[in-house]
Design a protein around this motif. Structure first.
Motif, PDB file in Angstrom:
ATOM      1  N   ILE A 100       0.830  -1.201   0.000  1.00  0.00           N
ATOM      2  CA  ILE A 100       0.000   0.000   0.000  1.00  0.00           C
ATOM      3  C   ILE A 100       0.870   1.259   0.000  1.00  0.00           C
ATOM      4  CG2 ILE A 100      -1.611   1.353   1.432  1.00  0.00           C
ATOM      5  CD1 ILE A 100      -2.921  -1.400   2.171  1.00  0.00           C
ATOM      6  N   ALA A 101       2.007   1.211   0.688  1.00  0.00           N
ATOM      7  CA  ALA A 101       2.894   2.378   0.800  1.00  0.00           C
ATOM      8  C   ALA A 101       3.775   2.599  -0.432  1.00  0.00           C
ATOM      9  CB  ALA A 101       3.774   2.226   2.037  1.00  0.00           C
ATOM     10  N   LEU A 102       3.740   1.710  -1.403  1.00  0.00           N
ATOM     11  CA  LEU A 102       4.647   1.807  -2.557  1.00  0.00           C
ATOM     12  C   LEU A 102       4.660   3.186  -3.217  1.00  0.00           C
ATOM     13  CD1 LEU A 102       6.666   0.455  -4.518  1.00  0.00           C
ATOM     14  CD2 LEU A 102       4.687  -0.384  -5.806  1.00  0.00           C
ATOM     15  N   PRO A 103       3.535   3.778  -3.582  1.00  0.00           N
ATOM     16  CA  PRO A 103       3.591   5.085  -4.249  1.00  0.00           C
ATOM     17  C   PRO A 103       4.140   6.210  -3.353  1.00  0.00           C
ATOM     18  CG  PRO A 103       1.463   4.056  -4.608  1.00  0.00           C
ATOM     19  CD  PRO A 103       2.168   3.259  -3.553  1.00  0.00           C
ATOM     20  N   ASP A 104       4.060   6.035  -2.033  1.00  0.00           N
ATOM     21  CA  ASP A 104       4.539   7.044  -1.085  1.00  0.00           C
ATOM     22  C   ASP A 104       5.779   6.557  -0.345  1.00  0.00           C
ATOM     23  OD1 ASP A 104       4.379   9.561   0.201  1.00  0.00           O
ATOM     24  OD2 ASP A 104       3.435   8.602   1.944  1.00  0.00           O
ATOM     25  N   ARG A 105       6.575   5.716  -1.015  1.00  0.00           N
ATOM     26  CA  ARG A 105       7.743   5.113  -0.373  1.00  0.00           C
ATOM     27  C   ARG A 105       8.747   6.145   0.141  1.00  0.00           C
ATOM     28  NH1 ARG A 105       7.690   4.114  -5.543  1.00  0.00           N
ATOM     29  NH2 ARG A 105       9.265   5.099  -6.870  1.00  0.00           N
TER      30      ARG A 105
END
Length: 188
Positions: A100-105
């Motif tokens: 879930i955090a991939l785009p906001d890594r």
């Protein structure tokens, strides 16, 4: 609806044992692979490509190679491939929270700087037209040696194939990865 229907059987040129191992790993029958089986030898070649880029031994764990594929596919805009690889990443041990955090890594404590740099290179490689990737490559090179960079790029390139195939073919997403994708806000 897929532009070309998948075959009921992949007897037309695939390695049956390798295909079954992949089905057992993900838990469903991937429509895209059974569409590729229409061309003799293609399925076998693609399974080989997956084996040497995303599965099996490598500099990075399979789970992280699937995350590289996920970021490349996400940026390329291929929903089918992205849903498949995040589902595979979860099967390989990546937490749903990390997916879930991939785009906001960049702001997530779930990612370290080396992972961020590799995934930023994956994002740069997923864009079309690609543009200048020098900054992303240089940032990744601060954390990864030549062999690791080579592995990152092989995953990006391999999943470029899947992104083009599935986007053009309009492969129908199977129930299992669709249910997983529905839990990922940036993918649902």
């Amino acid at each position: 609806m897929a532009r070309i229907s998948p075959l009921e059987s992949a007897d037309a040129g695939g390695n049956a044992a390798e295909l079954q191992a992949l089905i057992d790993f993900v838990g469903y029958r991937p429509n895209a692979l059974f569409t590729m089986a229409r061309r003799e030898g293609l399925l076998n070649a693609v399974l080989g490509l997956v084996r040497v880029t995303a599965r099996g031994p490598g500099r990075f764990p399979e789970a992280f190679r699937f995350m590289i594929a996920a970021e490349t596919s996400r940026i390329a805009g291929c929903h089918y491939t992205t849903a498949h690889v995040v589902h595979a990443a979860a099967h390989a041990g990546v937490s749903e929270a990390k997916i879930i955090a991939l785009p906001d890594r960049a702001n997530s404590p779930l990612y370290d700087d080396a992972e961020r740099a590799a995934l930023d290179l994956a994002a740069a490689g997923g864009r079309l037209p690609m543009g200048d990737t020098s900054a992303a490559y240089a940032a990744a090179a601060r954390f990864h040696d030549t062999d690791a960079l080579h592995e990152i790029i092989t995953v990006i390139a391999a999943f470029g194939w899947f992104n083009r195939w599935n986007s053009l073919m309009q492969s129908d997403l199977e129930a299992e990865p669709a249910a997983f994708a529905a839990r990922i806000p940036w993918l649902s």
